[in-house]
Design a protein around this motif. Structure first.
Motif, PDB file in Angstrom:
ATOM      1  N   ALA A  99     -43.827 -21.885 -10.492  1.00  0.00           N
ATOM      2  CA  ALA A  99     -44.045 -21.190  -9.287  1.00  0.00           C
ATOM      3  C   ALA A  99     -44.631 -19.797  -9.623  1.00  0.00           C
ATOM      4  O   ALA A  99     -45.702 -19.141  -8.876  1.00  0.00           O
ATOM      5  N   GLN A 100     -44.399 -19.159 -10.858  1.00  0.00           N
ATOM      6  CA  GLN A 100     -45.013 -17.977 -11.189  1.00  0.00           C
ATOM      7  C   GLN A 100     -46.470 -18.026 -11.507  1.00  0.00           C
ATOM      8  O   GLN A 100     -47.388 -17.391 -11.143  1.00  0.00           O
ATOM      9  N   ALA A 101     -47.091 -19.405 -11.889  1.00  0.00           N
ATOM     10  CA  ALA A 101     -48.290 -19.520 -12.076  1.00  0.00           C
ATOM     11  C   ALA A 101     -49.166 -19.911 -10.990  1.00  0.00           C
ATOM     12  O   ALA A 101     -50.558 -19.816 -10.903  1.00  0.00           O
ATOM     13  N   GLY A 102     -48.258 -19.982  -9.728  1.00  0.00           N
ATOM     14  CA  GLY A 102     -48.981 -20.008  -8.479  1.00  0.00           C
ATOM     15  C   GLY A 102     -48.374 -21.089  -7.526  1.00  0.00           C
ATOM     16  O   GLY A 102     -48.616 -21.055  -6.581  1.00  0.00           O
ATOM     17  N   GLY A 103     -47.837 -22.191  -8.087  1.00  0.00           N
ATOM     18  CA  GLY A 103     -47.014 -23.250  -7.554  1.00  0.00           C
ATOM     19  C   GLY A 103     -47.915 -24.133  -6.422  1.00  0.00           C
ATOM     20  O   GLY A 103     -49.163 -24.356  -6.820  1.00  0.00           O
ATOM     21  N   PRO A 104     -47.236 -24.740  -5.456  1.00  0.00           N
ATOM     22  CA  PRO A 104     -47.993 -25.552  -4.594  1.00  0.00           C
ATOM     23  C   PRO A 104     -49.352 -25.217  -4.079  1.00  0.00           C
ATOM     24  O   PRO A 104     -49.473 -23.936  -3.735  1.00  0.00           O
ATOM     25  N   GLY A 105     -50.316 -26.208  -4.252  1.00  0.00           N
ATOM     26  CA  GLY A 105     -51.558 -25.708  -3.713  1.00  0.00           C
ATOM     27  C   GLY A 105     -52.534 -24.952  -4.724  1.00  0.00           C
ATOM     28  O   GLY A 105     -53.666 -24.743  -4.141  1.00  0.00           O
ATOM     29  N   VAL A 106     -51.877 -24.353  -5.491  1.00  0.00           N
ATOM     30  CA  VAL A 106     -52.571 -23.479  -6.699  1.00  0.00           C
ATOM     31  C   VAL A 106     -52.751 -24.034  -7.965  1.00  0.00           C
ATOM     32  O   VAL A 106     -53.846 -24.162  -8.322  1.00  0.00           O
ATOM     33  N   ILE A 107     -51.708 -24.704  -8.271  1.00  0.00           N
ATOM     34  CA  ILE A 107     -51.679 -25.484  -9.613  1.00  0.00           C
ATOM     35  C   ILE A 107     -51.124 -26.760  -9.082  1.00  0.00           C
ATOM     36  O   ILE A 107     -50.259 -26.749  -8.748  1.00  0.00           O
ATOM     37  N   ASP A 111     -60.970 -18.234  10.452  1.00  0.00           N
ATOM     38  CA  ASP A 111     -60.778 -18.714   9.208  1.00  0.00           C
ATOM     39  C   ASP A 111     -60.511 -17.506   8.084  1.00  0.00           C
ATOM     40  O   ASP A 111     -60.466 -17.806   6.868  1.00  0.00           O
ATOM     41  N   THR A 112     -60.357 -16.254   8.575  1.00  0.00           N
ATOM     42  CA  THR A 112     -59.999 -15.169   7.630  1.00  0.00           C
ATOM     43  C   THR A 112     -58.450 -14.912   7.630  1.00  0.00           C
ATOM     44  O   THR A 112     -57.852 -14.924   8.663  1.00  0.00           O
ATOM     45  N   VAL A 113     -57.880 -14.900   6.727  1.00  0.00           N
ATOM     46  CA  VAL A 113     -56.463 -14.638   6.194  1.00  0.00           C
ATOM     47  C   VAL A 113     -56.311 -13.079   6.244  1.00  0.00           C
ATOM     48  O   VAL A 113     -57.004 -12.264   5.566  1.00  0.00           O
ATOM     49  N   PRO A 114     -55.360 -12.458   7.455  1.00  0.00           N
ATOM     50  CA  PRO A 114     -55.151 -11.209   7.030  1.00  0.00           C
ATOM     51  C   PRO A 114     -54.745 -10.522   5.811  1.00  0.00           C
ATOM     52  O   PRO A 114     -54.096 -11.466   5.207  1.00  0.00           O
ATOM     53  N   PRO A 115     -55.384  -9.442   5.493  1.00  0.00           N
ATOM     54  CA  PRO A 115     -55.047  -8.798   4.101  1.00  0.00           C
ATOM     55  C   PRO A 115     -53.515  -8.950   3.636  1.00  0.00           C
ATOM     56  O   PRO A 115     -53.269  -9.222   2.640  1.00  0.00           O
ATOM     57  N   ALA A 116     -52.504  -8.812   4.600  1.00  0.00           N
ATOM     58  CA  ALA A 116     -51.158  -8.789   4.159  1.00  0.00           C
ATOM     59  C   ALA A 116     -50.846 -10.116   3.891  1.00  0.00           C
ATOM     60  O   ALA A 116     -49.766 -10.405   2.874  1.00  0.00           O
ATOM     61  N   ARG A 117     -51.242 -11.155   4.409  1.00  0.00           N
ATOM     62  CA  ARG A 117     -51.207 -12.527   4.227  1.00  0.00           C
ATOM     63  C   ARG A 117     -51.521 -13.115   2.808  1.00  0.00           C
ATOM     64  O   ARG A 117     -51.122 -14.052   2.339  1.00  0.00           O
ATOM     65  N   GLU A 118     -52.820 -12.658   2.443  1.00  0.00           N
ATOM     66  CA  GLU A 118     -53.495 -12.873   1.183  1.00  0.00           C
ATOM     67  C   GLU A 118     -52.751 -12.773  -0.076  1.00  0.00           C
ATOM     68  O   GLU A 118     -52.601 -13.488  -1.210  1.00  0.00           O
ATOM     69  N   THR A 119     -51.411 -11.816  -0.094  1.00  0.00           N
ATOM     70  CA  THR A 119     -50.861 -11.541  -1.326  1.00  0.00           C
ATOM     71  C   THR A 119     -49.306 -12.118  -1.134  1.00  0.00           C
ATOM     72  O   THR A 119     -48.499 -11.845  -2.037  1.00  0.00           O
ATOM     73  N   VAL A 120     -49.161 -12.947  -0.296  1.00  0.00           N
ATOM     74  CA  VAL A 120     -47.660 -13.433  -0.305  1.00  0.00           C
ATOM     75  C   VAL A 120     -47.635 -14.506  -1.250  1.00  0.00           C
ATOM     76  O   VAL A 120     -48.471 -15.488  -1.539  1.00  0.00           O
ATOM     77  N   VAL A 175     -36.210 -25.064  -3.399  1.00  0.00           N
ATOM     78  CA  VAL A 175     -37.435 -25.567  -2.734  1.00  0.00           C
ATOM     79  C   VAL A 175     -38.521 -24.301  -3.133  1.00  0.00           C
ATOM     80  O   VAL A 175     -38.428 -23.189  -3.142  1.00  0.00           O
ATOM     81  N   VAL A 176     -39.549 -24.998  -3.523  1.00  0.00           N
ATOM     82  CA  VAL A 176     -40.655 -24.064  -3.876  1.00  0.00           C
ATOM     83  C   VAL A 176     -41.701 -23.990  -2.864  1.00  0.00           C
ATOM     84  O   VAL A 176     -42.298 -24.752  -2.399  1.00  0.00           O
ATOM     85  N   GLN A 177     -41.770 -22.609  -2.171  1.00  0.00           N
ATOM     86  CA  GLN A 177     -42.418 -22.293  -1.121  1.00  0.00           C
ATOM     87  C   GLN A 177     -43.917 -21.943  -1.593  1.00  0.00           C
ATOM     88  O   GLN A 177     -44.219 -21.137  -2.304  1.00  0.00           O
ATOM     89  N   PRO A 178     -44.911 -22.517  -1.108  1.00  0.00           N
ATOM     90  CA  PRO A 178     -46.449 -22.028  -1.518  1.00  0.00           C
ATOM     91  C   PRO A 178     -46.787 -20.692  -1.200  1.00  0.00           C
ATOM     92  O   PRO A 178     -46.267 -20.186  -0.197  1.00  0.00           O
ATOM     93  N   SER A 179     -47.493 -20.029  -1.821  1.00  0.00           N
ATOM     94  CA  SER A 179     -47.877 -18.617  -1.601  1.00  0.00           C
ATOM     95  C   SER A 179     -49.184 -18.704  -0.278  1.00  0.00           C
ATOM     96  O   SER A 179     -49.423 -19.977  -0.058  1.00  0.00           O
ATOM     97  N   ALA A 180     -49.548 -17.740   0.033  1.00  0.00           N
ATOM     98  CA  ALA A 180     -50.413 -17.868   1.094  1.00  0.00           C
ATOM     99  C   ALA A 180     -51.821 -18.579   0.708  1.00  0.00           C
ATOM    100  O   ALA A 180     -52.450 -19.270   1.195  1.00  0.00           O
ATOM    101  N   ALA A 181     -52.087 -18.253  -0.703  1.00  0.00           N
ATOM    102  CA  ALA A 181     -53.184 -19.117  -1.092  1.00  0.00           C
ATOM    103  C   ALA A 181     -53.094 -20.621  -1.094  1.00  0.00           C
ATOM    104  O   ALA A 181     -53.826 -21.228  -0.848  1.00  0.00           O
ATOM    105  N   GLY A 182     -51.673 -21.030  -1.570  1.00  0.00           N
ATOM    106  CA  GLY A 182     -51.501 -22.323  -1.594  1.00  0.00           C
ATOM    107  C   GLY A 182     -51.520 -23.070  -0.239  1.00  0.00           C
ATOM    108  O   GLY A 182     -51.989 -24.122   0.121  1.00  0.00           O
ATOM    109  N   ARG A 183     -50.946 -22.247   0.725  1.00  0.00           N
ATOM    110  CA  ARG A 183     -50.829 -22.770   2.212  1.00  0.00           C
ATOM    111  C   ARG A 183     -52.427 -22.906   2.738  1.00  0.00           C
ATOM    112  O   ARG A 183     -52.570 -23.888   3.584  1.00  0.00           O
ATOM    113  N   ALA A 184     -53.394 -21.970   2.341  1.00  0.00           N
ATOM    114  CA  ALA A 184     -54.601 -22.003   2.645  1.00  0.00           C
ATOM    115  C   ALA A 184     -55.086 -23.281   2.203  1.00  0.00           C
ATOM    116  O   ALA A 184     -56.279 -23.917   2.949  1.00  0.00           O
ATOM    117  N   THR A 185     -54.564 -24.049   1.312  1.00  0.00           N
ATOM    118  CA  THR A 185     -55.239 -25.443   0.686  1.00  0.00           C
ATOM    119  C   THR A 185     -54.716 -26.499   1.602  1.00  0.00           C
ATOM    120  O   THR A 185     -54.694 -27.518   0.997  1.00  0.00           O
TER     121      THR A 185
END
Length: 125
Positions: free
Chosen positions: A97-105, A4-13, A64-74
């Motif tokens: 998208a700049q504010a976070g996009g899908p799954g974030v806002i 359940d831990t996201v690798p550090p490199a993916r956290e910032t995608v 197409v707006v692709q979610p960030s790693a944080a968005g995908r985690a949701t």
């Protein structure tokens, strides 16, 4: 590492945007749109990838707006937008998208007007 831990490199995608620029999108077939300016404006705000045909030509211009790693985690999935031929719509997409996009806002309601079903999710009539 626990599953359940996201690798550090993916956290910032970050949230990214894919812009179709092939046979219909990004061409003179869609009149009155400065396609280069649209892509450049998006690039100022978010990472952009230019794609060949996304197979929804009747909806040109497609973004197409692709979610960030944080968005995908949701559990967020990419959001497909069609008929994006207005500078205000481009700005709305870039801001979201700049504010976070899908799954974030939440997706701004105005973008509901542009939301389309991706080709792989279409069902036969």
């Amino acid at each position: 590492m626990p599953s359940d831990t996201v690798p550090p490199a993916r956290e910032t995608v970050p949230c990214r945007v894919v812009v179709c620029r092939d046979c219909c999108c990004g061409t003179p077939k869609v009149t009155g749109v400065d396609h280069a300016a649209q892509t450049a404006r998006l690039r100022v705000r978010v990472p952009v990838r230019v794609s060949a045909c996304l197979d929804v030509c009747e909806q040109a211009n497609v973004i197409v707006v692709q979610p960030s790693a944080a968005g995908r985690a949701t559990g967020a999935r990419p959001v497909w937008l069609g008929l994006v031929n207005d500078p205000d719509a481009t700005e709305d997409i870039a801001a979201w998208a700049q504010a976070g996009g899908p799954g974030v806002i939440p997706q701004p309601e105005i973008l509901d007007l542009y939301t389309i079903t991706p080709p792989r999710r279409r069902t036969a009539p």
